[in-house]
Design an enzyme around this catalytic site. Structure first.
Site, PDB file in Angstrom:
ATOM      1  N   ALA A 116       0.851  -1.194   0.000  1.00 39.78           N
ATOM      2  CA  ALA A 116       0.000   0.000   0.000  1.00 39.78           C
ATOM      3  C   ALA A 116       0.883   1.238   0.000  1.00 39.78           C
ATOM      4  O   ALA A 116       2.102   1.143   0.208  1.00 39.78           O
ATOM      5  CB  ALA A 116      -0.898   0.004   1.238  1.00 39.78           C
ATOM      6  N   LYS A 117       0.307   2.367  -0.245  1.00 43.55           N
ATOM      7  CA  LYS A 117       1.011   3.645  -0.105  1.00 43.55           C
ATOM      8  C   LYS A 117      -0.022   4.742   0.042  1.00 43.55           C
ATOM      9  O   LYS A 117      -1.138   4.625  -0.476  1.00 43.55           O
ATOM     10  CB  LYS A 117       1.868   3.927  -1.342  1.00 43.55           C
ATOM     11  CG  LYS A 117       3.033   4.853  -1.062  1.00 43.55           C
ATOM     12  CD  LYS A 117       4.168   4.087  -0.427  1.00 43.55           C
ATOM     13  CE  LYS A 117       5.407   4.907  -0.268  1.00 43.55           C
ATOM     14  NZ  LYS A 117       6.547   4.072   0.139  1.00 43.55           N
TER      15      LYS A 117
END
Ligand code: NAD
Length: 427
Positions: A116-117
């Site tokens: 994720a980011k």
């Protein structure tokens, strides 16, 4: 926090869309793996993309609205994991690329996390500490359904730090009515952080630099190095590499580059930056531009600042024998064939900077067990895992007769694809 008067770095002419840049490598690796079309589509598409608005009352009483993002690329291997970045120029496309990189990075590092980011589009240099805290807390509150120790676990990235993680942990804990330390990593030690986490990415860079030097038979005492970027990753990489005997002849940050052929005193540079925030005025070397730093006649180049620094335009001028990508995406895909044709050994970002997420994983494990490890144990396990990851990537590259970068993608994609297949498609 005072407003810093930074000089804008020179724009990089040949800027690639980071998502496309990542996808180009993904496509080549998928083809070499003969990935079936459905799995290819599955892995190409982020499982979740969230955009939130963050209204804040600024110190002057006016309301400003910021935009926050979280992209979960894939969670087949476990809860998604990835940093939170605060910068004025972030885009959803950038978040998508960085989230996918996290999926591949966790896969290579052999940790049970997906990718994720996230981030907030803001300029932290123009915000006070109070405004920064308000943005972080409102962002966290808006992401309450996304974040969670079993779901999605943020960490620091560009322009975020231990304090920001502490605010995220506290805000989340307030909402769920219990102290939940494992919801973020990269926290201060006093609230469940891990020893060695702050230095972990730089330590990992040092470990894989030595592994790459061993492949080329380079003697540390005769090896020169330049490091672009002097934040968390760059400064620790420079410090550990110089402690291990390499001569760091150039370092740089947003204020420009600094060259000293006798070797930069890295500790002095760190002390200066702690007081003055940027290297400018430190007198640690002759001023050079960030572009000149990349093209120096050195053995090891560590780009540890941001994306798209080595491009189709300047790749032919790179003289280093080894590039160790401390930053995410510092090399545009157009540069890959040029670097390969020059015989430069590129240790790709998804391997080279995976030390941070590896110790983040250790932090999460320690938080969940309520049992904390010694620094020696953290560093020893990190070094062992980085060596294993380096060897796995190197061997995959050799097996498929491709660069380490493609070897890394092949290894990472293969594992996630096999996991998807064995889990099956829920319908
Ligand atoms: P940071 O904010 O601590 O430091 C960034 C550094 O880069 C600063 O010294 C800044 O002045 C410099 N910089 C910015 N623009 C520049 C330019 N154009 N030229 C030269 N220097 C420039 O960030 P960080 O945490 O060290 O992250 C750096 C990179 O490493 C990012 O790509 C990040 O995604 C990646 N990364 C960080 C971690 C981590 O644990 N912090 C882990 C993996 C990857």
């Amino acid at each position: 926090m005072e407003t810093a008067l930074y000089k804008e770095p020179a724009p990089i002419a040949d800027k690639e869309n980071p998502f496309e840049s990542m996808m180009q490598r993904f496509d080549v690796a998928a083809e070499l793996l003969e990935l079936e079309r459905g799995v290819y589509e599955y892995l190409k598409t982020p499982v979740k993309q969230v955009t939130v608005s963050i209204p804040i009352q600024m110190d002057n009483g006016e309301i400003e609205v910021f935009e926050g993002y979280r992209v979960i690329h894939n969670d087949a291997l476990g809860p998604s994991k990835g940093g939170i970045r605060y910068a004025p120029d972030i885009t959803l496309d950038e978040m998508k690329a960085l989230a996918a990189w996290m999926t591949w990075k966790c896969s290579i590092a052999n940790i049970p996390f997906g990718g994720a980011k996230g981030g907030v589009k803001c300029d932290p240099n123009k915000l006070t500490q109070v405004e920064l805290e308000k943005i972080t807390r409102r962002f966290t509150a808006n992401m309450l359904d996304i974040f969670g120790p079993d779901k999605d676990i943020p960490a620091p990235d560009m322009n975020t730090n231990e304090q920001v993680m502490a605010w995220i942990m506290d805000t989340y804990s307030m909402h769920v009515r219990r102290t939940e330390t494992a919801v973020v990593t990269g926290k201060p030690l006093i609230i469940g952080g891990s020893l060695g986490r702050r230095e972990a990415t730089g330590r990992g860079v040092m470990v894989v630099t030595f592994a790459a030097m061993a492949k080329l038979g380079l003697n540390p005492k005769q090896t020169t190095c330049a490091v672009q970027g002097f934040g968390n990753v760059g400064s620790v990489s420079a410090k550990l590499l110089s402690e291990q005997g390499l001569k760091v002849v150039a370092i740089s940050d947003v204020s420009g580059g600094y060259y000293n052929k006798r070797g930069i005193d890295v500790n002095q540079a760190i002390e200066w930056v702690q007081k003055h925030r940027v290297l400018e005025g430190s007198g640690i070397g002759d001023p050079i531009s960030n572009e000149e730093l990349l093209e120096l006649d050195i053995d090891v180049l560590v780009p540890a600042a941001k994306e798209d620094q080595i491009t189709g335009k300047n790749a032919s001028k790179i003289k280093a024998k080894i590039i160790v990508e401390g930053a995410n995406g510092p090399t545009a895909s157009k540069a890959d064939p040029i670097l390969d044709s020059k015989g430069i050994l590129v240790v790709p970002d998804i391997l080279a900077n995976s030390g941070g997420v590896t110790v983040s994983y250790f932090e999460w494990v320690q938080d969940r067990q309520g049992y904390f490890w010694t620094l020696d144990r953290v560093n020893h396990r990190l070094e062992r895992m980085m060596h294993e990851a380096f060897n796995n990537v190197f061997q995959t590259g050799e097996k498929y007769k491709v660069s380490m970068r493609l070897g890394a993608y092949i290894l990472a994609i293969d594992k996630v694809a096999k996991t998807l297949k064995v889990r099956g498609i829920y319908a």
